[in-house]
Enzyme design. Structure first.
Site, PDB file in Angstrom:
ATOM      1  N   SER A 158      -2.974  78.074  35.701  1.00 48.03           N
ATOM      2  CA  SER A 158      -2.223  79.100  34.971  1.00 48.03           C
ATOM      3  C   SER A 158      -2.421  80.424  35.685  1.00 48.03           C
ATOM      4  O   SER A 158      -3.390  80.595  36.446  1.00 48.03           O
ATOM      5  CB  SER A 158      -2.749  79.206  33.534  1.00 48.03           C
ATOM      6  OG  SER A 158      -2.243  80.347  32.874  1.00 48.03           O
ATOM      7  N   TYR A 171      -9.038  79.467  26.800  1.00 51.16           N
ATOM      8  CA  TYR A 171      -7.979  79.021  27.713  1.00 51.16           C
ATOM      9  C   TYR A 171      -8.210  79.544  29.129  1.00 51.16           C
ATOM     10  O   TYR A 171      -8.168  78.779  30.107  1.00 51.16           O
ATOM     11  CB  TYR A 171      -6.619  79.471  27.184  1.00 51.16           C
ATOM     12  CG  TYR A 171      -5.442  78.968  27.989  1.00 51.16           C
ATOM     13  CD1 TYR A 171      -4.953  77.675  27.786  1.00 51.16           C
ATOM     14  CD2 TYR A 171      -4.819  79.775  28.933  1.00 51.16           C
ATOM     15  CE1 TYR A 171      -3.869  77.206  28.517  1.00 51.16           C
ATOM     16  CE2 TYR A 171      -3.741  79.309  29.672  1.00 51.16           C
ATOM     17  CZ  TYR A 171      -3.271  78.029  29.457  1.00 51.16           C
ATOM     18  OH  TYR A 171      -2.194  77.560  30.185  1.00 51.16           O
TER      19      TYR A 171
END
Length: 276
Positions: A158, A171
């Protein structure tokens, strides 16, 4: 019009290079993973799908890809929090396909909230699915790749594997960990004909992101469109969502022979997010 035949050549060359190379794509019943699986199937690659969802819809997706691209498409319901099931998925693909040349670790979940309100269970779940599952899948797939001296491991990280963001402690930690795993394994297997890379997407309008934006819209008393625009403004300079098709095309390139010297890399596909 005169350029069309030339424009088609790279696509044909990619298909010729990738056709017949078996792949596993975790978390591929929707969103980014399905975009990658679709790109692989379009290139003539046998693919094993994985993920949760409605059984009828998953079978329709599997059969649809197989019929559209005339390739073998299988499905594993392996739970990405269970190391034994992950190993079983890899073994199932190896038995069915003969070997696994491409492994895409895409399965992921998201928790948003301040670190002090993030529960131990939420923290552990995010790390298990986003990071540990990749370790277990790589560990299971590497012996087979080494045996044939060929392999492509693609970890979907990401933009938050490269930068931080308030409210994304679990995350972002999982995705930063994915980067460490990517680089370390790349060095371990560099002399075995195996590459290991990470794709780092920005905002993609997946079901996961749709739920996040819908929640923000409800909390702020604004429309979904306004919340989406606000979300994009915090990161992506081009003001648009990355598409799963774009990520699928990048993954197909990384799986190809043309990417043989790309390893240990973090490749942003984030509309300029990490250029800021």
């Amino acid at each position: 019009m005169a350029m069309a035949p030339h424009a088609a050549k790279p696509a044909r060359a990619l298909r010729e290079d990738l056709a017949g190379k078996p792949a596993i794509v975790t978390g591929s019943t929707s969103g980014i993973g399905l975009g990658i699986a679709r790109a692989f199937a379009a290139a003539g690659m046998p693919v094993m799908l994985n993920g949760f969802g409605d059984a009828v819809e998953i079978e329709a997706t599997r059969a649809g890809l197989a019929d559209e691209f005339d390739v073998t498409v299988l499905y594993s319901a392996a739970d990405m929090t269970k190391p034994d099931q992950i190993a079983g998925m890899v073994e199932q693909a190896q038995v069915a396909f003969g070997w696994v040349e491409v492994l895409v670790n895409n399965a992921g979940i998201l928790h948003i909230g301040p670190v002090e309100t993030t529960s131990a269970a939420q923290w552990e779940a995010v790390l298990a699915v986003n990071l540990s599952s990749a370790f277990h899948a790589i560990r299971a797939a590497l012996p087979g790749m080494k045996a044939v001296k060929a392999g492509r491991i693609i970890n979907v990280a990401s933009a938050l594997g490269l930068v931080g963001a308030a409210g994304y402690s679990a995350y972002a930690t999982s995705k930063h960990g994915t980067m460490g795993l990517t680089k370390s394994v790349a060095l371990e297997v560099a002399e075995h004909g195996i590459t290991v890379n990470a794709i780092c997407p920005g905002y993609v309008l997946t079901p996961l992101v749709e739920r996040e934006i819908a929640s923000a819209a409800k909390a702020g008393g604004i429309s979904f469109e306004a919340a989406a625009k606000a979300a994009l403004a915090t990161g992506q300079a081009n003001g648009r969502f990355v598409t799963s098709e774009e990520i699928g095309s990048l993954a197909a390139y990384l799986a190809s022979s043309a990417a043989a010297s790309i390893t240990g890399a973090a490749i942003p596909i984030d509309g300029g997010w990490t250029a800021r």
